[in-house]
Scaffold this active site. Structure first.
Site, PDB file in Angstrom:
ATOM      1  CG  HIS A  37      28.992 -18.674 -49.084  1.00  0.00           C
ATOM      2  ND1 HIS A  37      29.218 -17.565 -48.437  1.00  0.00           N
ATOM      3  CD2 HIS A  37      30.063 -19.010 -50.105  1.00  0.00           C
ATOM      4  CE1 HIS A  37      30.865 -17.626 -49.354  1.00  0.00           C
ATOM      5  NE2 HIS A  37      30.833 -18.728 -49.524  1.00  0.00           N
ATOM      6  CD  GLN A  61      41.108 -21.463 -54.634  1.00  0.00           C
ATOM      7  OE1 GLN A  61      40.343 -23.053 -54.886  1.00  0.00           O
ATOM      8  NE2 GLN A  61      39.762 -20.479 -54.594  1.00  0.00           N
ATOM      9  CG  ASP A 152      33.443 -17.449 -58.105  1.00  0.00           C
ATOM     10  OD1 ASP A 152      33.947 -16.479 -57.874  1.00  0.00           O
ATOM     11  OD2 ASP A 152      32.863 -17.372 -57.236  1.00  0.00           O
TER      12      ASP A 152
HETATM   13  O1  PAF Z   1      34.294 -20.795 -54.875  1.00  0.00           O
HETATM   14  C1  PAF Z   1      34.879 -21.191 -53.451  1.00  0.00           C
HETATM   15  O2  PAF Z   1      34.680 -20.298 -52.586  1.00  0.00           O
HETATM   16  C2  PAF Z   1      36.749 -22.139 -53.479  1.00  0.00           C
HETATM   17  O3  PAF Z   1      37.151 -22.136 -55.140  1.00  0.00           O
HETATM   18  C3  PAF Z   1      36.358 -23.434 -54.031  1.00  0.00           C
HETATM   19  C4  PAF Z   1      35.276 -23.667 -54.945  1.00  0.00           C
HETATM   20  C5  PAF Z   1      35.545 -23.924 -52.402  1.00  0.00           C
HETATM   21  C6  PAF Z   1      37.491 -24.154 -54.237  1.00  0.00           C
HETATM   22  O4  PAF Z   1      38.248 -24.235 -52.944  1.00  0.00           O
END
Ligand code: PAF
Length: 279
Positions: A37, A61, A152
């Site tokens: 990150h 999600q 991802d």
């Molecule tokens: O990759 C992630 O952490 C999540 O899928 C995101 C892009 C922040 C959406 O909630």
């Protein structure tokens, strides 16, 4: 760093920054921040005047309520990491400020083949939740650029499609996977591995590299089959290992390049994903 919890307040603040002609780089996250990150924050800082990160564990999600409950959360140390990384603004909303009761998710059904396979198949509704929350974030933050990690991989394709359709003014930056010394892709979920699982986890990347090195006309089928066996032997339990077209994610049935190898595997109670492109 300025922290906002209220969507209207951050929206108003950023409108005023945009009026001053400042460009905004946005890094959406679900917290439990790691070097991966922070590398996105660093990239955004290099390109934009103002860096906005979000920390929000997006309930829509998660297709598994246990996974949502046990998703690692570490807001205090996340804030310290963001400050050290030079992030300017953090958006950390409450779920009740992002969703109204009974709200329906947006649908990603018509995005194309790539959304139906792999994560889309294994985690029904997951990408609908991602599209729903990203749409909300993009409307609130209105970034010039948004940063996603390539770990991802499928999510990058989903976000690219969403942006092309609904937010063409935003530039998406795909950033490389950041790995531990032994090759394990950095992930918030790695924190759930015990010491023994953590040692085994390094095999995932080794196996991806092995496939890459054996990706020849003669070997390509065998090396995929062997790798699937290795990653489906205790303590691993394989969900998928596929070699796919880099954009459509159609499975590659004959020798071909460039391709992307995508894997999802369970190690104990932890689900890990990784990928490697063969140029
Ligand atoms: O990759 C992630 O952490 C999540 O899928 C995101 C892009 C922040 C959406 O909630």
């Amino acid at each position: 760093m300025i922290l906002f919890r209220d969507p209207n307040e951050i929206k108003e603040f950023l409108v005023s920054k945009r009026r001053q002609n400042l460009s905004i780089g946005f890094v959406p996250t679900m917290g439990a921040l790691h070097q991966g990150h922070l590398s996105l924050i660093a990239e955004a800082k290099g390109n934009c005047d103002l860096v906005v990160a979000s920390i929000f564990v997006n309930p829509t999600q998660f297709n598994n309520s246990k996974d949502l409950e046990t998703y690692p959360r570490s807001i205090e140390s996340d804030i310290l990491k963001l400050i050290s990384a030079g992030c300017d603004v953090l958006f950390h909303p409450e779920a009740s400020n992002m969703y109204f009761e009974g709200e329906k998710k947006l649908s990603s059904d018509d995005y194309g083949y790539f959304i139906e396979v792999l994560e889309g198949l294994k985690r029904p509704g997951h990408f609908d939740g991602v599209v729903t929350i990203l749409t909300k974030f993009f409307k609130i933050i209105q970034p010039n650029q948004v940063y996603f990690g390539q770990k991802d991989y499928q999510q990058c394709l989903v976000a690219e499609t969403l942006i092309k359709r609904d937010f063409p003014e935003i530039v998406l930056k795909r950033c490389r996977i950041i790995r531990e010394k032994d090759g394990l892709a950095m992930s918030s979920r790695n924190a759930r591995l015990n010491a023994e699982e953590r040692r085994f986890a390094a095999k995932i990347y080794q196996i991806l590299c092995e496939i890459k090195s054996q990706w020849t006309e003669e070997n390509f089928l065998n090396c995929v089959l062997e790798s699937r066996n290795l990653l489906n032997t205790s303590p691993f339990s394989l969900e998928y290992l596929e070699v796919c077209h880099v954009e459509t994610l159609m499975p590659v049935k004959s020798y071909f390049k460039p391709v992307v190898i995508l894997v999802a595997v369970n190690l104990g109670k932890t689900r890990l994903i990784d990928n490697l492109i063969i140029e």
